[in-house]
Enzyme design. Structure first.
Site, PDB file in Angstrom:
ATOM      1  N   GLU A 112      -1.074   6.340  -7.513  1.00 29.67           N
ATOM      2  CA  GLU A 112      -0.711   4.943  -7.233  1.00 29.67           C
ATOM      3  C   GLU A 112       0.578   4.586  -7.957  1.00 29.67           C
ATOM      4  O   GLU A 112       0.750   4.902  -9.135  1.00 29.67           O
ATOM      5  CB  GLU A 112      -1.847   4.008  -7.675  1.00 29.67           C
ATOM      6  CG  GLU A 112      -2.965   3.994  -6.646  1.00 29.67           C
ATOM      7  CD  GLU A 112      -4.259   3.422  -7.184  1.00 29.67           C
ATOM      8  OE1 GLU A 112      -4.517   3.588  -8.392  1.00 29.67           O
ATOM      9  OE2 GLU A 112      -5.009   2.829  -6.406  1.00 29.67           O
ATOM     10  N   LYS A 146       5.437  11.800  16.214  1.00 28.06           N
ATOM     11  CA  LYS A 146       5.714  11.793  17.662  1.00 28.06           C
ATOM     12  C   LYS A 146       6.895  12.734  17.915  1.00 28.06           C
ATOM     13  O   LYS A 146       6.765  13.934  17.695  1.00 28.06           O
ATOM     14  CB  LYS A 146       5.951  10.353  18.131  1.00 28.06           C
ATOM     15  CG  LYS A 146       4.721   9.458  17.910  1.00 28.06           C
ATOM     16  CD  LYS A 146       4.916   8.080  18.473  1.00 28.06           C
ATOM     17  CE  LYS A 146       3.675   7.224  18.374  1.00 28.06           C
ATOM     18  NZ  LYS A 146       3.472   6.583  17.079  1.00 28.06           N
ATOM     19  N   TYR A 192      -4.366  11.564  -7.418  1.00 23.12           N
ATOM     20  CA  TYR A 192      -4.121  10.120  -7.302  1.00 23.12           C
ATOM     21  C   TYR A 192      -2.736   9.803  -7.845  1.00 23.12           C
ATOM     22  O   TYR A 192      -2.365  10.299  -8.913  1.00 23.12           O
ATOM     23  CB  TYR A 192      -5.166   9.321  -8.102  1.00 23.12           C
ATOM     24  CG  TYR A 192      -6.098   8.559  -7.180  1.00 23.12           C
ATOM     25  CD1 TYR A 192      -5.583   7.575  -6.334  1.00 23.12           C
ATOM     26  CD2 TYR A 192      -7.461   8.827  -7.147  1.00 23.12           C
ATOM     27  CE1 TYR A 192      -6.421   6.888  -5.469  1.00 23.12           C
ATOM     28  CE2 TYR A 192      -8.292   8.140  -6.281  1.00 23.12           C
ATOM     29  CZ  TYR A 192      -7.762   7.169  -5.440  1.00 23.12           C
ATOM     30  OH  TYR A 192      -8.579   6.492  -4.588  1.00 23.12           O
ATOM     31  N   THR A 239       6.793   6.250  12.813  1.00 25.94           N
ATOM     32  CA  THR A 239       5.792   7.261  12.531  1.00 25.94           C
ATOM     33  C   THR A 239       6.539   8.593  12.449  1.00 25.94           C
ATOM     34  O   THR A 239       7.701   8.686  12.834  1.00 25.94           O
ATOM     35  CB  THR A 239       4.730   7.338  13.645  1.00 25.94           C
ATOM     36  OG1 THR A 239       5.394   7.400  14.903  1.00 25.94           O
ATOM     37  CG2 THR A 239       3.802   6.152  13.618  1.00 25.94           C
ATOM     38  N   ASP A 260      11.265  -0.594  15.313  1.00 26.34           N
ATOM     39  CA  ASP A 260      10.159   0.364  15.225  1.00 26.34           C
ATOM     40  C   ASP A 260      10.563   1.550  16.104  1.00 26.34           C
ATOM     41  O   ASP A 260      10.450   1.515  17.321  1.00 26.34           O
ATOM     42  CB  ASP A 260       8.876  -0.301  15.740  1.00 26.34           C
ATOM     43  CG  ASP A 260       7.684   0.657  15.742  1.00 26.34           C
ATOM     44  OD1 ASP A 260       7.887   1.868  15.558  1.00 26.34           O
ATOM     45  OD2 ASP A 260       6.549   0.185  15.942  1.00 26.34           O
ATOM     46  N   ARG A 264       0.745  13.203  10.888  1.00 25.56           N
ATOM     47  CA  ARG A 264       0.465  11.780  11.114  1.00 25.56           C
ATOM     48  C   ARG A 264       0.827  11.042   9.837  1.00 25.56           C
ATOM     49  O   ARG A 264       0.215  11.269   8.782  1.00 25.56           O
ATOM     50  CB  ARG A 264      -1.019  11.568  11.426  1.00 25.56           C
ATOM     51  CG  ARG A 264      -1.573  12.452  12.501  1.00 25.56           C
ATOM     52  CD  ARG A 264      -2.899  11.954  12.995  1.00 25.56           C
ATOM     53  NE  ARG A 264      -2.657  10.847  13.875  1.00 25.56           N
ATOM     54  CZ  ARG A 264      -2.257  10.976  15.147  1.00 25.56           C
ATOM     55  NH1 ARG A 264      -2.071  12.162  15.679  1.00 25.56           N
ATOM     56  NH2 ARG A 264      -2.040   9.918  15.890  1.00 25.56           N
TER      57      ARG A 264
HETATM   58  N1  DSN Z   1      -0.763   5.337  20.037  1.00 27.14           N
HETATM   59  C1  DSN Z   1       0.676   5.325  19.992  1.00 27.14           C
HETATM   60  C2  DSN Z   1       1.266   5.592  21.324  1.00 27.14           C
HETATM   61  O1  DSN Z   1       0.647   6.350  22.037  1.00 27.14           O
HETATM   62  O2  DSN Z   1       2.323   5.121  21.646  1.00 27.14           O
HETATM   63  C3  DSN Z   1       1.204   4.082  19.393  1.00 27.14           C
HETATM   64  O3  DSN Z   1       0.467   3.748  18.281  1.00 27.14           O
END
Ligand code: DSN
Length: 399
Positions: free
Chosen positions: A48, A225, A46, A222, A196, A231
């Protein structure tokens, strides 16, 4: 692993991932090192708070892990720690975006974001997401003819609606974004500019897509990708008198989350190191070349490619084409049917709305195709041309 049920399922999913052609634009294959960090003892702790300011004892090593991830994030995007702060604790993209609004936009304030059916994300203010329940979306879209962003129209909307924040960076917009134009619009209406970059972060890191950092106040992304990490998500905030950095940190913790997932943060650090190598730069360039090869081939074969092509890792195809088959037999396949037929043949894509789609989201007019995952597996342009031909064959076959 003693749990044979889960062990079997993990083995089955690993085998499935190896067997298919993965064209989901938001997925990728991480390295063994990333997996090792994710599955480490760091999950037991933990923590925090933030490095040097934790609510629990025993965080000396964890602080080093998180600080290293932060350093690497800033370095990867050539950001000076005097000018930019990064928070690496968001558990994923949606909580990262919500945390930004929580920190910067008063409840009920306006978020100007792209509509879902034009390529925006749920967390850009859509009514079914928290971002559209606690704040109000001012939607924008692409031009009906060019299917590109129309910056003059964006400015008109922004000046009329005076949003608190404008979100640029989308989930199904294949083209480059003119961040300077977004900056000018944000300045003209007095809004924050948030980018974003979840989809194209790996391309920015690999210098294959314009960087948003020159113009944005806030950048969210994120990590899983095109950036090819676990993730997870990060929020970058410009450091100045507005104290965005402090507001974002407070919004993530204690505003949104409790203890950060430090095993995940360690895996982020590993991925960021991998993304800073010359090999990753070549990867990012290849991702773009592969998407272009696929778009060109599908277009040559007679499919309608939204906006006429791509400048990134993703391609949006109109498989429905207003329900009419062309003389060569292309069209009149719904997005769902296309995705189902392709899956049966081992090609994984997702059904996707196209701009101004007359069909419902559950069975829209198109599919979204991405090149990031298969490029990780070593595929080149000729392979993507072959994939395009296979897709064509499956979609033109009589069902
Ligand atoms: N699920 C993602 C996408 O496929 O673009 C976005 O959150």
């Amino acid at each position: 692993m003693k749990d044979t049920a889960i062990k079997k399922l993990i083995a089955a999913e690993t085998a499935r991932q190896k067997k298919v052609t993965n064209l989901i634009a938001s997925e990728n294959y991480v390295s063994k090192d990333v997996l090792e960090a994710l599955g480490s003892a760091l999950t037991n702790k933990y923590a925090e708070g933030y490095p040097g300011k934790r609510y629990y004892g025993g965080n000396v090593i964890i602080d080093k892990v998180e600080s290293l991830a932060m350093d690497r994030a800033l370095k990867l995007f050539s950001l000076s720690p005097e000018k930019w702060h990064v928070n690496v604790q968001p558990l994923s993209g949606s909580p990262a975006n919500i945390a930004v609004y929580l920190g910067l936009v008063p409840q009920g304030g306006k978020i100007m974001g792209m509509s879902l059916d034009h390529g925006g994300h749920l967390t850009h203010g859509h009514r079914v997401s928290g971002s559209g329940k606690f704040w109000l979306q001012v939607p924008f879209g692409v031009d009906k003819t060019t299917e590109l962003l129309d910056y003059a129209n964006l400015k008109e909307i922004a000046m009329r609606e005076k949003p608190a924040i404008i979100v640029a960076g989308f989930t199904a917009y294949p083209r480059v974004i003119d961040f300077k134009k977004f900056r000018d619009i944000a300045d003209a209406c007095g809004a924050y500019l948030m980018v974003d970059m979840s989809h194209f972060a790996g391309l920015v890191a690999g210098r294959a897509y314009p960087t948003p950092f020159e113009y944005a106040d806030i950048v969210t992304t994120t990590v899983h990708k095109t950036l090819r990490g676990p993730r997870s998500a990060m929020i970058f905030a410009r450091i100045d008198a507005r104290e965005l950095d402090k507001k974002i940190d407070r919004a993530v913790f204690p505003g949104m989350q409790g203890g950060p997932h430090e095993n995940q943060i360690a895996a982020v650090a590993v991925a960021l190191r991998e993304a800073s190598t010359p090999a990753f730069r070549s990867y990012a360039t290849q991702v773009k070349k592969n998407a272009t090869a696929l778009a060109n081939e599908l277009s040559k074969l007679g499919w309608r490619v939204i906006s006429g092509g791509t400048d990134s890792h993703l391609v949006l195809i109109d498989t429905w084409m207003e329900g009419k088959k062309t003389a060569t037999g292309r069209g009149a396949v719904t997005g769902k049917e296309a995705s189902d037929r392709l899956e049966k043949a081992g090609i994984i894509v997702n059904k996707n709305a196209i701009p101004y789609d007359a069909r419902p989201p559950a069975d829209p007019s198109g599919i979204r195709i991405g090149s990031a995952a298969e490029t990780t597996r070593g595929k080149k342009e000729k392979d993507f041309v072959a994939i395009a031909q296979k897709i064509d064959k499956i979609l033109t076959r009589q069902s």
